[in-house]
Design an enzyme around this catalytic site. Structure first.
Site, mmCIF file in Angstrom:
data_model
loop_
_atom_site.group_PDB
_atom_site.id
_atom_site.type_symbol
_atom_site.label_atom_id
_atom_site.label_comp_id
_atom_site.label_asym_id
_atom_site.label_seq_id
_atom_site.Cartn_x
_atom_site.Cartn_y
_atom_site.Cartn_z
ATOM 1 N N HIS A 54 0.862 -1.217 -0.043
ATOM 2 C CA HIS A 54 -0.071 0.152 0.016
ATOM 3 C C HIS A 54 0.879 1.359 -0.064
ATOM 4 O O HIS A 54 1.859 1.330 0.779
ATOM 5 C CB HIS A 54 -0.854 -0.029 1.329
ATOM 6 C CG HIS A 54 -1.652 1.116 1.226
ATOM 7 N ND1 HIS A 54 -1.612 2.029 2.513
ATOM 8 C CD2 HIS A 54 -2.385 1.937 0.645
ATOM 9 C CE1 HIS A 54 -2.481 3.170 2.394
ATOM 10 N NE2 HIS A 54 -2.880 3.071 1.177
ATOM 11 N N ASP A 85 -5.090 3.954 -4.719
ATOM 12 C CA ASP A 85 -4.987 4.305 -3.456
ATOM 13 C C ASP A 85 -6.140 5.260 -3.095
ATOM 14 O O ASP A 85 -6.566 6.107 -3.980
ATOM 15 C CB ASP A 85 -3.740 5.085 -3.036
ATOM 16 C CG ASP A 85 -3.530 5.066 -1.542
ATOM 17 O OD1 ASP A 85 -4.567 5.164 -0.878
ATOM 18 O OD2 ASP A 85 -2.231 5.156 -1.151
ATOM 19 N N TYR A 118 9.713 12.887 -13.079
ATOM 20 C CA TYR A 118 10.944 11.999 -13.373
ATOM 21 C C TYR A 118 11.296 11.882 -11.736
ATOM 22 O O TYR A 118 11.553 10.616 -11.492
ATOM 23 C CB TYR A 118 12.297 12.496 -13.938
ATOM 24 C CG TYR A 118 11.837 12.819 -15.466
ATOM 25 C CD1 TYR A 118 11.509 11.613 -16.107
ATOM 26 C CD2 TYR A 118 12.472 13.728 -16.286
ATOM 27 C CE1 TYR A 118 11.214 11.513 -17.415
ATOM 28 C CE2 TYR A 118 12.146 13.695 -17.579
ATOM 29 C CZ TYR A 118 11.627 12.874 -18.260
ATOM 30 O OH TYR A 118 11.427 12.639 -19.720
#
Length: 142
Positions: free
Chosen positions: A22, A64, A113
């Protein structure tokens, strides 16, 4: 062979999805993305589009629900409000497939990035459309 698992998901990718916890991030990247030099494990899905990969991954991976931004894309350089076609398709897939549909949020190129460099893995697809990159945060199965 296994039942009810999209056949485009490789054994390495299935292992990564199962091993993630998670809050871990996974990146689905286009063919131009510097996946091999990103510093995280790279799983290749050559010949598969980023949208196909997203749909297959979201059929197994919960998004999530405890964060406001479980799906992040790279903003267009010079026009951060632009929505490339591939990003519109990402949103449609999330709306249709995700267990916790969320509005995609954008990150500036270098911030994307940086965030991706902390991901569990990068899935390098054969996506040729520019900006076909998305970061997903794994949620919990309730």
């Amino acid at each position: 062979m296994l039942r009810n698992i999209p056949p485009i998901l490789s054994p390495d990718l299935l292992h990564a999805l199962a091993a993630m916890g998670h809050g871990d991030d996974i990146v689905i990247a286009d063919a131009n993305y510097p996946a091999e030099s990103s510093g995280v494990p790279c799983i290749r899905l050559d010949g598969i589009s980023a949208t196909e990969a997203l749909e297959a991954i979201l059929s197994l991976l919960p998004l999530d629900s405890y964060v406001p931004d479980p799906a992040l894309v790279m903003q267009v350089v010079g026009d951060p409000t632009a929505v490339p076609e591939v990003v519109g398709e990402f949103q449609s897939i999330i709306d249709r497939v995700a267990d916790n549909p969320a509005k995609i949020q954008g990150l500036e190129r270098f911030a994307f990035y940086d965030r991706a460099s902390d991901a569990f893995a990068v899935v390098q697809t054969g996506e040729r459309r520019l900006y076909g990159n998305i970061i997903l945060k794994k949620g919990v199965i309730k």
